[in-house]
Design an enzyme around this catalytic site. Sequence first.
Site, PDB file in Angstrom:
ATOM      1  N   GLU A   1       3.598  -1.113   1.199  1.00 19.38           N
ATOM      2  CA  GLU A   1       3.523  -2.577   1.298  1.00 19.38           C
ATOM      3  C   GLU A   1       4.918  -3.174   1.491  1.00 19.38           C
ATOM      4  O   GLU A   1       5.079  -4.175   2.196  1.00 19.38           O
ATOM      5  CB  GLU A   1       2.822  -3.141   0.051  1.00 19.38           C
TER       6      GLU A   1
ATOM      7  N   ASN B   1       0.886   1.346 -10.685  1.00 20.74           N
ATOM      8  CA  ASN B   1       1.589   0.291  -9.940  1.00 20.74           C
ATOM      9  C   ASN B   1       0.748  -0.980 -10.001  1.00 20.74           C
ATOM     10  O   ASN B   1      -0.270  -1.085  -9.329  1.00 20.74           O
ATOM     11  CB  ASN B   1       1.777   0.763  -8.489  1.00 20.74           C
ATOM     12  N   TRP B   2       1.187  -1.923 -10.821  1.00 14.83           N
ATOM     13  CA  TRP B   2       0.393  -3.141 -11.026  1.00 14.83           C
ATOM     14  C   TRP B   2       0.517  -4.117  -9.862  1.00 14.83           C
ATOM     15  O   TRP B   2      -0.212  -5.096  -9.794  1.00 14.83           O
ATOM     16  CB  TRP B   2       0.820  -3.840 -12.324  1.00 14.83           C
ATOM     17  N   LYS B   3       1.477  -3.890  -8.997  1.00 15.35           N
ATOM     18  CA  LYS B   3       1.726  -4.785  -7.854  1.00 15.35           C
ATOM     19  C   LYS B   3       1.876  -6.241  -8.350  1.00 15.35           C
ATOM     20  O   LYS B   3       2.368  -6.456  -9.461  1.00 15.35           O
ATOM     21  CB  LYS B   3       0.619  -4.648  -6.813  1.00 15.35           C
TER      22      LYS B   3
ATOM     23  N   SER C   1      -6.255   5.296  -3.521  1.00 15.16           N
ATOM     24  CA  SER C   1      -7.628   5.234  -4.047  1.00 15.16           C
ATOM     25  C   SER C   1      -7.943   6.372  -5.011  1.00 15.16           C
ATOM     26  O   SER C   1      -9.051   6.919  -5.001  1.00 15.16           O
ATOM     27  CB  SER C   1      -8.640   5.177  -2.895  1.00 15.16           C
TER      28      SER C   1
ATOM     29  N   GLY D   1      -5.765   1.314  -1.432  1.00 10.61           N
ATOM     30  CA  GLY D   1      -6.591   0.121  -1.651  1.00 10.61           C
ATOM     31  C   GLY D   1      -7.823   0.056  -0.771  1.00 10.61           C
ATOM     32  O   GLY D   1      -8.470  -0.984  -0.682  1.00 10.61           O
TER      33      GLY D   1
ATOM     34  N   HIS E   1       7.427   1.753  -1.144  1.00  8.33           N
ATOM     35  CA  HIS E   1       5.970   1.613  -1.096  1.00  8.33           C
ATOM     36  C   HIS E   1       5.572   1.069   0.279  1.00  8.33           C
ATOM     37  O   HIS E   1       6.289   0.251   0.862  1.00  8.33           O
ATOM     38  CB  HIS E   1       5.490   0.669  -2.208  1.00  8.33           C
TER      39      HIS E   1
ATOM     40  N   GLU F   1       1.636   8.912  -0.246  1.00 12.61           N
ATOM     41  CA  GLU F   1       0.573   7.915  -0.212  1.00 12.61           C
ATOM     42  C   GLU F   1       0.153   7.664   1.231  1.00 12.61           C
ATOM     43  O   GLU F   1       0.803   6.865   1.936  1.00 12.61           O
ATOM     44  CB  GLU F   1       1.074   6.605  -0.822  1.00 12.61           C
TER      45      GLU F   1
ATOM     46  N   GLY G   1      -2.802   2.464  -7.972  1.00 12.34           N
ATOM     47  CA  GLY G   1      -2.789   1.008  -7.807  1.00 12.34           C
ATOM     48  C   GLY G   1      -3.946   0.384  -8.572  1.00 12.34           C
ATOM     49  O   GLY G   1      -3.892   0.217  -9.792  1.00 12.34           O
ATOM     50  N   GLY G   2      -5.032   0.085  -7.849  1.00 12.83           N
ATOM     51  CA  GLY G   2      -6.170  -0.640  -8.428  1.00 12.83           C
ATOM     52  C   GLY G   2      -6.635  -0.117  -9.781  1.00 12.83           C
ATOM     53  O   GLY G   2      -6.854  -0.903 -10.717  1.00 12.83           O
TER      54      GLY G   2
HETATM   55  C1  PEP Z   1      -0.692   2.176  -4.373  1.00 12.38           C
HETATM   56  O1  PEP Z   1      -0.613   1.034  -3.942  1.00 12.38           O
HETATM   57  O2  PEP Z   1       0.337   2.808  -4.645  1.00 12.38           O
HETATM   58  C2  PEP Z   1      -2.016   2.752  -4.512  1.00 12.38           C
HETATM   59  C3  PEP Z   1      -2.116   4.044  -4.584  1.00 12.38           C
HETATM   60  O3  PEP Z   1      -3.060   1.860  -4.551  1.00 12.38           O
HETATM   61  P1  PEP Z   1      -4.628   2.214  -4.799  1.00 12.38           P
HETATM   62  O4  PEP Z   1      -4.674   3.197  -5.933  1.00 12.38           O
HETATM   63  O5  PEP Z   1      -5.242   0.913  -5.145  1.00 12.38           O
HETATM   64  O6  PEP Z   1      -5.124   2.804  -3.528  1.00 12.38           O
END
Ligand code: PEP
Length: 251
Positions: free
Chosen positions: A99, A9-11, A214, A175, A97, A169, A235-236
């Site tokens: 967010e 997920n590049w956001k 994470s 994050g 998600h 999640e 994500g990251g």
């Molecule tokens: C996400 O936003 O779906 C996510 C899992 O982010 P991260 O891996 O950065 O925690």
Amino acid sequence: MRKKIVAGNWKMNKTFQEGVDLAIEIDKLYAESGDKNVKVIVTPPFTHIAEVNKVVNNDLISVAGQNCSTETSGAYTGEISAEMLWSAGADAVILGHSERREYFGETNEMLNTKVKKALEFNLTPIYCIGEVLAERESGKYFDVIKEQLQTVLFDLSVEDFSKVVLAYEPVWAIGTGKTATPAQAQEVHKFIRDLLKEKFGAAADNTSILYGGSCKPDNAKELFANPDIDGGLIGGASLKAADFMGIINAF
Ligand code: PEP
């Protein structure tokens, strides 16, 4: 047999060219890697989807959207429909998600409509659920997750349900660098699968349930080793091709 999936997920990251370059790099690394038993999904911003779809090998990597509208088309300035995503080459869409829930007011009711819209236009919904820290600490997380599942998925037919991918999640892990332990994640994944089995029967055995929060190359292996964890929503670590590949190779 359920699919192993790693979705990035590049956001709201990467300019158009940066996104295309990242997709090319991921495509190259995955093509060179030995085992290809993982379904890889990349989820760029809407503006990049069509081009990213052109530069990856679609037999190995698919492209998803990060959200879609509750509406089919019309006067909804700024919205992107499920059909538009599909027409740009996406075959899946992340929905719910945390967010989107937190910053854009998405409710379970809206997400129920979005999941149906995605299915109507041949997109795989990657439906995200998970509790915030206070809900974890007060022990309410099972109730929260149950409600997120019941209100959004339980009026689907078994046929439609079997097209859905789940992502657990825990919001406190997104994050933050604070990953759920493999035991914490497996506990919830099993709870999710058991609940889905009660409602949809054997179809739930084939539902891929991804972990997100994470997840990194150095912790993915012990997470993915659990019986009900079928991959990750990343994500990251999906923003660097080598890290993303490290997670794909963790299976
Ligand atoms: C996400 O936003 O779906 C996510 C899992 O982010 P991260 O891996 O950065 O925690």
